[in-house]
Each structure stands twice: as C-alpha cells, then as structure tokens.
Scaffold this motif. Structure first.
Motif, PDB file in Angstrom:
ATOM      1  N   VAL A   1       0.839  -1.199   0.000  1.00  0.00           N
ATOM      2  CA  VAL A   1       0.000   0.000   0.000  1.00  0.00           C
ATOM      3  C   VAL A   1       0.877   1.252   0.000  1.00  0.00           C
ATOM      4  N   GLY A   2       1.963   1.235   0.748  1.00  0.00           N
ATOM      5  CA  GLY A   2       2.877   2.372   0.769  1.00  0.00           C
ATOM      6  C   GLY A   2       3.519   2.628  -0.582  1.00  0.00           C
ATOM      7  N   VAL A   3       3.942   1.558  -1.256  1.00  0.00           N
ATOM      8  CA  VAL A   3       4.544   1.699  -2.584  1.00  0.00           C
ATOM      9  C   VAL A   3       3.519   2.221  -3.576  1.00  0.00           C
ATOM     10  N   VAL A   4       2.298   1.680  -3.512  1.00  0.00           N
ATOM     11  CA  VAL A   4       1.237   2.156  -4.410  1.00  0.00           C
ATOM     12  C   VAL A   4       0.964   3.638  -4.161  1.00  0.00           C
ATOM     13  N   ALA A   5       0.924   4.041  -2.893  1.00  0.00           N
ATOM     14  CA  ALA A   5       0.706   5.448  -2.571  1.00  0.00           C
ATOM     15  C   ALA A   5       1.832   6.305  -3.137  1.00  0.00           C
ATOM     16  N   GLY A   6       3.061   5.861  -2.979  1.00  0.00           N
ATOM     17  CA  GLY A   6       4.202   6.600  -3.529  1.00  0.00           C
ATOM     18  C   GLY A   6       4.146   6.704  -5.045  1.00  0.00           C
ATOM     19  N   VAL A   7       3.782   5.614  -5.697  1.00  0.00           N
ATOM     20  CA  VAL A   7       3.664   5.625  -7.158  1.00  0.00           C
ATOM     21  C   VAL A   7       2.566   6.588  -7.594  1.00  0.00           C
TER      22      VAL A   7
ATOM     23  N   GLY B   1      -3.078   9.508  -3.411  1.00  0.00           N
ATOM     24  CA  GLY B   1      -1.794   8.998  -2.924  1.00  0.00           C
ATOM     25  C   GLY B   1      -1.475   9.497  -1.522  1.00  0.00           C
ATOM     26  N   VAL B   2      -1.725  10.775  -1.279  1.00  0.00           N
ATOM     27  CA  VAL B   2      -1.460  11.340   0.052  1.00  0.00           C
ATOM     28  C   VAL B   2      -2.381  10.713   1.089  1.00  0.00           C
ATOM     29  N   ILE B   3      -3.667  10.552   0.730  1.00  0.00           N
ATOM     30  CA  ILE B   3      -4.607   9.922   1.665  1.00  0.00           C
ATOM     31  C   ILE B   3      -4.168   8.490   1.976  1.00  0.00           C
ATOM     32  N   ALA B   4      -3.786   7.739   0.933  1.00  0.00           N
ATOM     33  CA  ALA B   4      -3.336   6.355   1.142  1.00  0.00           C
ATOM     34  C   ALA B   4      -2.079   6.329   2.007  1.00  0.00           C
ATOM     35  N   LEU B   5      -1.165   7.272   1.777  1.00  0.00           N
ATOM     36  CA  LEU B   5       0.077   7.306   2.559  1.00  0.00           C
ATOM     37  C   LEU B   5      -0.211   7.615   4.023  1.00  0.00           C
ATOM     38  N   VAL B   6      -1.111   8.553   4.276  1.00  0.00           N
ATOM     39  CA  VAL B   6      -1.479   8.881   5.651  1.00  0.00           C
ATOM     40  C   VAL B   6      -2.119   7.667   6.327  1.00  0.00           C
ATOM     41  N   ILE B   7      -2.996   6.965   5.586  1.00  0.00           N
ATOM     42  CA  ILE B   7      -3.636   5.769   6.147  1.00  0.00           C
ATOM     43  C   ILE B   7      -2.599   4.712   6.496  1.00  0.00           C
ATOM     44  N   VAL B   8      -1.613   4.514   5.606  1.00  0.00           N
ATOM     45  CA  VAL B   8      -0.557   3.519   5.872  1.00  0.00           C
ATOM     46  C   VAL B   8       0.248   3.902   7.103  1.00  0.00           C
ATOM     47  N   ILE B   9       0.584   5.183   7.230  1.00  0.00           N
ATOM     48  CA  ILE B   9       1.368   5.625   8.392  1.00  0.00           C
ATOM     49  C   ILE B   9       0.579   5.407   9.679  1.00  0.00           C
TER      50      ILE B   9
END
Length: 58
Positions: free
Chosen positions: A8-14, A32-40
């Motif tokens: 999920v983090g890689v997908v968010a970064g991509v 991507g930012v929302i997904a990254l925040v969720i992963v964190i």
C-alpha cells in the motif's frame, strides 16, 4: 501484514509520483497522500499493538 503495508505504501508513492508527473491529474496526488497517511496511521497502530502484545507476554 507487513507486506501489505509495504504494498500500500509503494502504491501510494507511485500514485504521488504519477500525479506529480501528470500535473493535470491532481486527484492522483490527493488519493496517494490519503493512502500514505492511512498507511502511516495503520502502521503506527499495528506497531503499538505489537508492543502491547510483547509486554503482556513478559
């Protein structure tokens, strides 16, 4: 579980990079930012749970 967080983090970064490259597609950056925040947040919560489980075992 850790592999899922990485994926999920890689997908968010991509998505963030793709959004930056394709400036016209701003919603990719937002997703991507929302997904990254969720992963964190998810990683932090899972890490706290793991630490709690270790302290209970001792």
């Amino acid at each position: 579980m850790r592999a899922l967080l990485w994926v999920v983090g890689v997908v968010a970064g991509v998505l963030i990079l793709l959004g930056l490259i394709l400036e016209a597609v701003r919603w990719l950056i937002i997703i991507g930012v929302i997904a990254l925040v969720i992963v964190i947040i998810w990683g932090f919560v899972k890490g706290r749970q793991a630490m709690g489980n270790q302290s209970r075992r001792r």
